[in-house]
Design an enzyme around this catalytic site. Structure first.
Site, short mmCIF file in Angstrom:
data_model
loop_
_atom_site.label_atom_id
_atom_site.label_comp_id
_atom_site.label_asym_id
_atom_site.label_seq_id
_atom_site.Cartn_x
_atom_site.Cartn_y
_atom_site.Cartn_z
N MET A 30 32.84 -14.92 63.67
CA MET A 30 33.72 -14.44 65.02
C MET A 30 33.20 -15.39 65.62
O MET A 30 32.68 -14.95 67.23
CB MET A 30 33.57 -13.08 65.02
N ASN A 35 20.79 -17.48 65.09
CA ASN A 35 20.29 -17.57 64.10
C ASN A 35 20.56 -16.91 63.19
O ASN A 35 19.92 -17.49 61.76
CB ASN A 35 18.75 -18.01 64.60
N HIS A 37 23.53 -16.17 61.71
CA HIS A 37 24.62 -17.17 61.33
C HIS A 37 24.13 -18.50 60.89
O HIS A 37 24.86 -19.17 59.71
CB HIS A 37 25.52 -17.60 62.31
N GLN A 61 40.55 -5.88 63.09
CA GLN A 61 39.69 -5.62 62.80
C GLN A 61 39.03 -4.72 63.58
O GLN A 61 38.30 -4.09 63.52
CB GLN A 61 38.43 -6.59 61.94
N GLN A 154 30.32 -4.55 54.42
CA GLN A 154 31.34 -5.33 54.44
C GLN A 154 30.99 -6.69 52.77
O GLN A 154 32.05 -6.49 52.63
CB GLN A 154 30.92 -6.23 55.83
P1 AMP Z 1 30.18 -12.52 62.46
O1 AMP Z 1 29.99 -13.42 63.38
O2 AMP Z 1 29.69 -10.89 63.60
O3 AMP Z 1 31.28 -12.01 61.69
O4 AMP Z 1 29.00 -12.90 61.36
C1 AMP Z 1 29.60 -13.39 60.80
C2 AMP Z 1 28.53 -13.52 59.74
O5 AMP Z 1 27.34 -13.50 59.61
C3 AMP Z 1 28.43 -12.17 58.10
O6 AMP Z 1 28.69 -12.51 57.48
C4 AMP Z 1 27.43 -11.58 58.70
O7 AMP Z 1 27.07 -10.57 58.37
C5 AMP Z 1 25.92 -13.05 59.31
N1 AMP Z 1 25.46 -12.28 60.08
C6 AMP Z 1 25.74 -11.78 61.39
N2 AMP Z 1 24.71 -11.20 61.71
C7 AMP Z 1 23.76 -12.02 60.87
C8 AMP Z 1 22.16 -11.93 60.72
N3 AMP Z 1 21.30 -11.58 61.92
N4 AMP Z 1 21.08 -12.57 59.97
C9 AMP Z 1 21.82 -13.04 58.67
N5 AMP Z 1 23.43 -12.85 58.38
C10 AMP Z 1 23.76 -12.26 60.15
#
Ligand code: AMP
Length: 283
Positions: A30, A35, A37, A61, A154
């Site tokens: 999103m 780091n 991502h 969501q 998730q």
């Molecule tokens: P989001 O943009 O928050 O929807 O996250 C996108 C993807 O990045 C999802 O699969 C998250 O689980 C993953 N993600 C978010 N934060 C972290 C983190 N600190 N370490 C590893 N992956 C992450």
């Protein structure tokens, strides 16, 4: 890096890449990239010939309108970070490219998986997640997908969605990237004030306390002490849930035994910012 905003154009581009038998890795996000991502992008790049990232703040969501409005939007910086990390393709559609007017997510019944923890406190959240991830999988048709363990529930829900929909792809769950003091990286962290940011480090410490003590006392006792410690660490912290569950079914556990995969999960407000984290107890 190629940037697409329309489904038809990305689909066409990826179809021609697939004709060359390129293996495609996909990282849905999103935005407000950090780091965490970028670690998913790096993993995808190491394992695939083409890496696709999507940035889409999925309105369905969010059960809370204010949370959606306040969600950080940093697309220019995100594009810069993606180019630097060597990402090949960015899909960044507008909402009306993805959803028809008044479309409501319909997902079927995922039982316990979508009703406990996040599902309990964010009604409808996983209907939105399942709907968008399914749509994105159909658009990108990846070979590998990369998700973070940070969003543990998730991952469990998407695993089930992949099985139910017979998607022929491999789910890769990647480690949570953390700040030096242990706080899980999150797009929401930039909304923390200085004091809240300091207070927030007690969240991962609480999870470590649980892991270090889970074999010494009962689940009830370890959760009680952990809750007390976290709440007394700062007035800024309010706990929504702190639970120990079976890591596969997400059902609550009465008793810990090393043979049954278990995970401790937390959602807590630090000021007005809602943070989640988890730790696997049976590693
Ligand atoms: P989001 O943009 O928050 O929807 O996250 C996108 C993807 O990045 C999802 O699969 C998250 O689980 C993953 N993600 C978010 N934060 C972290 C983190 N600190 N370490 C590893 N992956 C992450």
């Amino acid at each position: 890096m190629k940037l697409f905003k329309e489904i038809n154009s990305i689909h066409q581009f990826l179809a021609s890449e697939k004709r060359e038998n390129k293996q495609i890795g996909f990282v849905p996000t999103m935005g407000a990239l950090h780091n965490g991502h970028l670690s998913l992008i790096k993993k995808s790049k190491a394992e695939n010939e083409l890496t696709v990232c999507s940035i889409f703040i999925n309105p369905t969501q969010f059960n809370n309108k204010e949370d959606l409005e306040k969600y950080p939007r940093t697309i220019e910086n995100d594009i810069k970070l993606l180019i630097e990390s060597g990402c090949d393709v960015l899909f960044h559609p507008e909402v009306n490219e993805i959803y028809t007017e008044n479309e409501t997510p319909q997902t079927g019944n995922y039982g316990n998986l979508t009703h406990v923890l996040e599902g309990k406190f964010r009604p409808g959240h996983f209907d939105g997640v399942i709907t968008i991830v399914k749509k994105l999988f159909h658009i990108v048709e990846p070979d590998n997908v990369y998700f973070g363990q940070k969003d543990f529930q998730q991952c469990a829900v998407i695993n089930e969605m992949i099985v139910r929909n017979h998607f022929k792809l491999k789910m890769n769950i990647c480690n949570t990237m953390r700040e030096i003091d242990g706080l899980a990286m999150s797009s929401r962290n930039i909304r923390l004030t200085k004091d809240e940011r300091i207070a927030a480090k007690a969240i991962p410490s609480t999870l470590h306390y649980i892991k270090n003590n889970i074999e010494k006392v009962s689940i009830t006792e370890v959760l009680q002490t952990a809750t007390k410690q976290l709440l007394s660490s700062s007035d800024l912290i309010k706990i929504e849930y702190l639970e120990i569950v079976n890591a596969i079914t997400l059902e609550q556990m009465d008793q810990f035994d090393i043979e049954t995969p278990a995970v401790a999960l937390i959602a807590a407000y630090c000021g007005n910012v809602r943070l989640i984290d988890n730790i696997i107890l049976t590693d």
